[in-house]
Enzyme design. Sequence first.
Site, PDB file in Angstrom:
ATOM      1  N   ASP A   1       0.859  -1.185   0.000  1.00  0.00           N
ATOM      2  CA  ASP A   1       0.000   0.000   0.000  1.00  0.00           C
ATOM      3  C   ASP A   1       0.897   1.238   0.000  1.00  0.00           C
ATOM      4  O   ASP A   1       1.917   1.265   0.686  1.00  0.00           O
ATOM      5  CB  ASP A   1      -0.893  -0.009   1.246  1.00  0.00           C
ATOM      6  CG  ASP A   1      -2.029   1.002   1.152  1.00  0.00           C
ATOM      7  OD1 ASP A   1      -3.187   0.568   1.067  1.00  0.00           O
ATOM      8  OD2 ASP A   1      -1.755   2.228   1.154  1.00  0.00           O
TER       9      ASP A   1
ATOM     10  N   HIS B   1     -10.243  -5.471  -3.434  1.00  0.00           N
ATOM     11  CA  HIS B   1      -8.890  -5.552  -2.906  1.00  0.00           C
ATOM     12  C   HIS B   1      -8.945  -5.974  -1.443  1.00  0.00           C
ATOM     13  O   HIS B   1      -9.807  -5.542  -0.699  1.00  0.00           O
ATOM     14  CB  HIS B   1      -8.131  -4.240  -3.081  1.00  0.00           C
ATOM     15  CG  HIS B   1      -8.840  -3.018  -2.562  1.00  0.00           C
ATOM     16  ND1 HIS B   1      -9.901  -2.444  -3.214  1.00  0.00           N
ATOM     17  CD2 HIS B   1      -8.624  -2.278  -1.461  1.00  0.00           C
ATOM     18  CE1 HIS B   1     -10.308  -1.376  -2.531  1.00  0.00           C
ATOM     19  NE2 HIS B   1      -9.563  -1.264  -1.453  1.00  0.00           N
ATOM     20  N   MET B   2      -8.036  -6.843  -1.093  1.00  0.00           N
ATOM     21  CA  MET B   2      -7.975  -7.379   0.260  1.00  0.00           C
ATOM     22  C   MET B   2      -6.677  -6.926   0.912  1.00  0.00           C
ATOM     23  O   MET B   2      -5.613  -7.468   0.623  1.00  0.00           O
ATOM     24  CB  MET B   2      -8.045  -8.911   0.231  1.00  0.00           C
ATOM     25  CG  MET B   2      -8.088  -9.541   1.611  1.00  0.00           C
ATOM     26  SD  MET B   2      -8.226 -11.350   1.547  1.00  0.00           S
ATOM     27  CE  MET B   2      -6.495 -11.799   1.349  1.00  0.00           C
TER      28      MET B   2
END
Length: 120
Positions: free
Chosen positions: A33, A102-103
């Site tokens: 991220d 998204h996980m």
Amino acid sequence: MTGAADCLFCKIVRGEIPSRKVHEDEDVLAFHDVRPQAPVHFLMIPREHVPTLYDASMAQQRAFGKMLALAGELARKEGATDGFRTIINTGRVGHQEGYHVHMPVIGGPDPLGPMILRRK
Ligand SMILES: [Zn+2]
């Protein structure tokens, strides 16, 4: 709602937006991220554009199965060796940001709070 052409995550899949990859295969992509909320924070996504879990079907079972099956191995490799959290936010009520499933995998070393809302 965005289509695959202008989807941020599809652009990452296509390499149009650079990412720091954690894992890549024919079905899924995992990458760090850009605004990590914890020491370990990466996102796992299916390569295929699936806007929300409402849009998921058995056609994507291999990609979604892999996201869960690989999460622990990748989390450990990234340093989350004593636990982590996965969340799949869906739609308005679920505070979904970015309409491509998204996980996030978010981990320690310190225990996480009860919920994580992204700090703006
Ligand atoms: Zn997409």
